[in-house]
Design a protein around this motif. Structure first.
Motif, PDB file in Angstrom:
ATOM      1  N   ARG A  70       0.814  -1.216   0.000  1.00  0.00           N
ATOM      2  CA  ARG A  70       0.000   0.000   0.000  1.00  0.00           C
ATOM      3  C   ARG A  70       0.850   1.270   0.000  1.00  0.00           C
ATOM      4  O   ARG A  70       0.340   2.343  -0.282  1.00  0.00           O
ATOM      5  CB  ARG A  70      -0.972  -0.029   1.174  1.00  0.00           C
ATOM      6  CG  ARG A  70      -2.111  -1.018   0.937  1.00  0.00           C
ATOM      7  CD  ARG A  70      -3.065  -1.097   2.075  1.00  0.00           C
ATOM      8  NE  ARG A  70      -4.216  -1.938   1.724  1.00  0.00           N
ATOM      9  CZ  ARG A  70      -4.839  -2.743   2.574  1.00  0.00           C
ATOM     10  NH1 ARG A  70      -4.417  -2.819   3.825  1.00  0.00           N
ATOM     11  NH2 ARG A  70      -5.880  -3.458   2.183  1.00  0.00           N
ATOM     12  N   GLU A  75      -4.362   2.761  -3.009  1.00  0.00           N
ATOM     13  CA  GLU A  75      -5.756   2.369  -3.219  1.00  0.00           C
ATOM     14  C   GLU A  75      -5.932   0.861  -3.387  1.00  0.00           C
ATOM     15  O   GLU A  75      -7.021   0.384  -3.704  1.00  0.00           O
ATOM     16  CB  GLU A  75      -6.319   3.086  -4.450  1.00  0.00           C
ATOM     17  CG  GLU A  75      -6.286   4.601  -4.356  1.00  0.00           C
ATOM     18  CD  GLU A  75      -7.107   5.120  -3.195  1.00  0.00           C
ATOM     19  OE1 GLU A  75      -8.217   4.597  -2.989  1.00  0.00           O
ATOM     20  OE2 GLU A  75      -6.640   6.033  -2.496  1.00  0.00           O
ATOM     21  N   ASP A 126     -17.083   2.611  -5.022  1.00  0.00           N
ATOM     22  CA  ASP A 126     -16.109   3.590  -5.514  1.00  0.00           C
ATOM     23  C   ASP A 126     -16.674   4.453  -6.628  1.00  0.00           C
ATOM     24  O   ASP A 126     -16.357   5.625  -6.740  1.00  0.00           O
ATOM     25  CB  ASP A 126     -14.852   2.877  -6.031  1.00  0.00           C
ATOM     26  CG  ASP A 126     -14.021   2.299  -4.891  1.00  0.00           C
ATOM     27  OD1 ASP A 126     -14.203   2.757  -3.756  1.00  0.00           O
ATOM     28  OD2 ASP A 126     -13.207   1.405  -5.154  1.00  0.00           O
TER      29      ASP A 126
END
Length: 221
Positions: A70, A75, A126
């Motif tokens: 990450r 993301e 999203d």
């Protein structure tokens, strides 16, 4: 298309999992890594949407690797696939923000169910809208409408028939049209339709004419 990176130290297992994913519509395997170092390099290079991550890697624990991945792809989503069954391991993985934990060995169906949930829930959250509804959040946490009580006098069997009528329709339907198809009253049909709308399954379209606008229902894409 959702890009997937497989991280597993076993070459044959990784190949099998890749086959499972390739047979799941909407997903594509963009790379495979067999060590933590390779996983960091490939994540930075390929920028996958989702990593299928084994915990037992030769150079690093998979749960410790999540933070490194990450750092190069903030993301990134992670789905753990591992033979590790220790409660502490599962708890640590959950605290690390994984989308699911699938214990080996598992079938193609097992993995596809998790992938399809990820696609509809996480990816939908999203992209669908700027503000989440409670129904959107429920889907992410796996709380579908079968976990909630139906309105008084309603049955799950009739609910499924209402959904089937909407799936077979060329466009939107009114409560009166659904009632005719199912042989129920308009009031009863509307009760089911409004329930599905509240659960985020249906959209309502208003048809204007003489008098009050007619509420018409269509399944969300």
């Amino acid at each position: 298309m959702i890009k997937v990176l497989i991280v597993d130290d076993d070459f044959m297992v990784a190949k099998v999992h890749a086959g499972f994913i390739q047979r799941t519509p909407g997903f594509a395997v963009v790379g495979v890594a067999h060590t933590g170092a390779q996983a960091v390099t490939e994540t930075a290079r390929l920028l996958p949407d989702l990593v299928l991550l084994d915990i037992h890697l030769p150079d690093i624990n998979g749960l410790d690797l999540m933070n490194k991945l990450r750092e190069v792809a903030p993301e990134l989503d992670v789905l753990v696939i591992s033979a590790a069954r220790e409660v502490d391991t599962v708890r640590k993985a959950l605290r690390g923000g994984i989308v699911h934990y699938l214990i080996k060995p598992f079938s193609q169906t097992d993995l596809q169910e998790r992938l399809e949930h990820y696609r509809s829930a996480y990816q939908g959250l999203d992209s669908a809208k700027d503000v989440a509804e409670q129904s959107d959040v429920n889907r992410v946490f796996g709380l579908d409408r079968t976990d909630r009580p139906l309105p008084k006098g309603c049955s799950i069997e009739t609910l499924k028939l209402v959904e089937a009528a909407l799936k077979e329709a060329d466009g939107d339907l009114s409560a009166a049209e659904v009632a005719v198809q199912l042989g129920t009253s308009r009031v009863s049909a509307r009760r089911y339709l409004e329930y599905l709308h509240d659960e985020g399954v249906l959209e309502v379209r208003l048809k204007y004419g003489v008098g009050r606008p007619e509420r018409r229902y269509v399944l969300k894409v």
